[in-house]
Design a protein around this motif. Structure first.
Motif, short mmCIF file in Angstrom:
data_model
loop_
_atom_site.label_atom_id
_atom_site.label_comp_id
_atom_site.label_asym_id
_atom_site.label_seq_id
_atom_site.Cartn_x
_atom_site.Cartn_y
_atom_site.Cartn_z
N GLU A 55 0.81 -1.22 0.00
CA GLU A 55 0.13 0.04 -0.02
C GLU A 55 1.03 1.00 -0.09
O GLU A 55 0.44 2.25 -0.71
N GLU A 85 -4.39 5.06 0.24
CA GLU A 85 -3.58 3.99 0.06
C GLU A 85 -2.40 4.21 1.38
O GLU A 85 -2.28 3.12 1.81
N HIS A 88 -4.64 2.72 3.92
CA HIS A 88 -4.53 1.44 3.88
C HIS A 88 -3.23 0.69 4.88
O HIS A 88 -3.28 -0.05 5.51
N GLU A 168 -10.99 0.55 -2.14
CA GLU A 168 -10.41 0.03 -3.38
C GLU A 168 -11.55 -0.07 -4.44
O GLU A 168 -11.22 0.14 -5.60
#
Ligand SMILES: [Fe+2]
Ligand SMILES: [Fe+2]
Length: 354
Positions: A55, A85, A88, A168
């Motif tokens: 990520e 990201e 994440h 996502e």
């Protein structure tokens, strides 16, 4: 289990192992406080760390386009996506920490080349169409991989996946929408999209890992229900999902063997170049050195932020400890006098929020 079985040092290991196996068999979650075999713990730490690294490193190929996005709208979208990201990565490092891993240590391992990240992020992004194709293919492949992980046997990993998957799916749609817009544009834009599709298709299929008969860690991960489907099954799902999207978009996928198989009710497709995958995993991809170097310099540049945050946390802890000495939630009048007015008002605000 009765206390008589447990003994003074707690239950014996075979009994704990039986309890662990029964929890997995019942499709219940393993939580951080539960006993787990070392192999399960280490497999999870390796997988979650690799996922977190992916990520974070994955911010780079698209991040390079933030300053060059063709409009304010595209810039805002890309900024938000790359920031997602980062989020994440942070959820996943937190999940790894519940297993006893140390985030700083994981980052050191990444930078030293002792832990991997997804091979896909070692390819370059020479045009803006790459941003769209990464959203469509790479985030699409991530969805195929990660939706089943929402049912992974380890609780913190499974719960992190729920939110990640929602984001996502946004990423995938923004990529596809960007490509749709480019396909309605000029011939040069359409060529740019097709060229990016040609370059990303095979590396995207490789994202699912080596074929099942050459995937050393898969069997244990499936037995422990960390992973729910094999690499080949997930790859097939990705192909079946993507082919109709390519038709609608008006691009061709660069595989002469790709066709619908009526009997199987699925698509047949060609074999990715596994030698290339191995080469990229071992550090020989077009951008491996650049990605790790960028991560190293970002980590070094951010040292002062980590130091400042740690100093701030230590100060808050010391202040909280000082408050607790005379009685919960109260300072002595002397301590109040020593606290500057600005800090007192912050404390009061925090108290109100609680
Ligand atoms: Fe992500
Ligand atoms: Fe994403």
């Amino acid at each position: 289990m009765t206390d008589a079985q447990a003994g003074p040092a707690g239950p014996a290991e075979p009994e704990l192992h039986r309890h662990f196996d029964a929890t997995i068999a019942r499709d219940q979650r393993i939580e951080p406080r539960d006993w787990m075999p070392d192999g399960y713990r280490n497999t999870l730490i390796r997988q979650i760390a690799q996922h977190a690294h992916s990520e974070i490193i994955g911010m780079q190929p698209e991040g390079e386009w933030i300053t060059r996005a063709p409009s304010l709208r595209r810039k805002a979208i890309l900024f938000a996506k790359v920031q997602d990201e980062a989020g994440h990565g942070l959820y996943l490092y937190s999940a790894a920490e519940t297993l006893g891993a140390d985030r700083a240590d994981l980052t050191e391992r990444l930078i030293a080349g002792r832990q991997k990240y997804s091979s896909i992020f070692n390819y370059p992004t020479p045009t803006f169409a790459d941003v769209g194709v990464i959203g469509w293919f790479v985030d699409g492949a991530a969805i195929c991989n990660q939706v089943p992980l929402c049912r992974s046997s380890y609780g913190p990993y499974a719960r992190a996946m729920v939110r990640i998957c929602k984001e996502e799916s946004f990423h995938q749609r923004q990529g596809y929408e960007l490509l749709m817009t480019m396909m309605r544009g000029t011939d040069a834009q359409r060529e740019m999209v097709q060229d990016a599709v040609n370059r990303w298709w095979w590396p995207s299929l490789m994202m699912f890992g080596p074929p099942d008969d050459n995937s050393p860690n898969s069997a244990a991960s499936m037995a422990w229900k960390i992973k729910r489907h094999s690499n080949d099954e997930l790859r097939q799902r990705f192909v079946d999902m993507t082919v109709p999207q390519a038709e609608k978009l008006g691009v061709t996928l660069p595989d002469p063997e790709l066709r619908w198989n009526e009997e199987r009710g699925r698509h047949d497709f060609g074999t990715p170049d596994w030698d290339e995958l191995m080469r990229v995993i071992k550090g020989g991809g077009p951008c491996n050195a650049q990605r790790v170097e960028r991560r190293r310099s970002a980590h070094e540049d951010g040292a002062w932020v980590r130091q400042a945050a740690a100093a701030h946390a230590a100060k808050q802890q010391a202040r909280a400890a000082g408050r607790q000495t005379p009685g919960p939630g109260r300072q002595t009048p002397a301590a109040e006098q020593q606290t500057p007015a600005a800090e007192r008002s912050t404390d009061a605000h925090e108290g109100a929020a609680v």
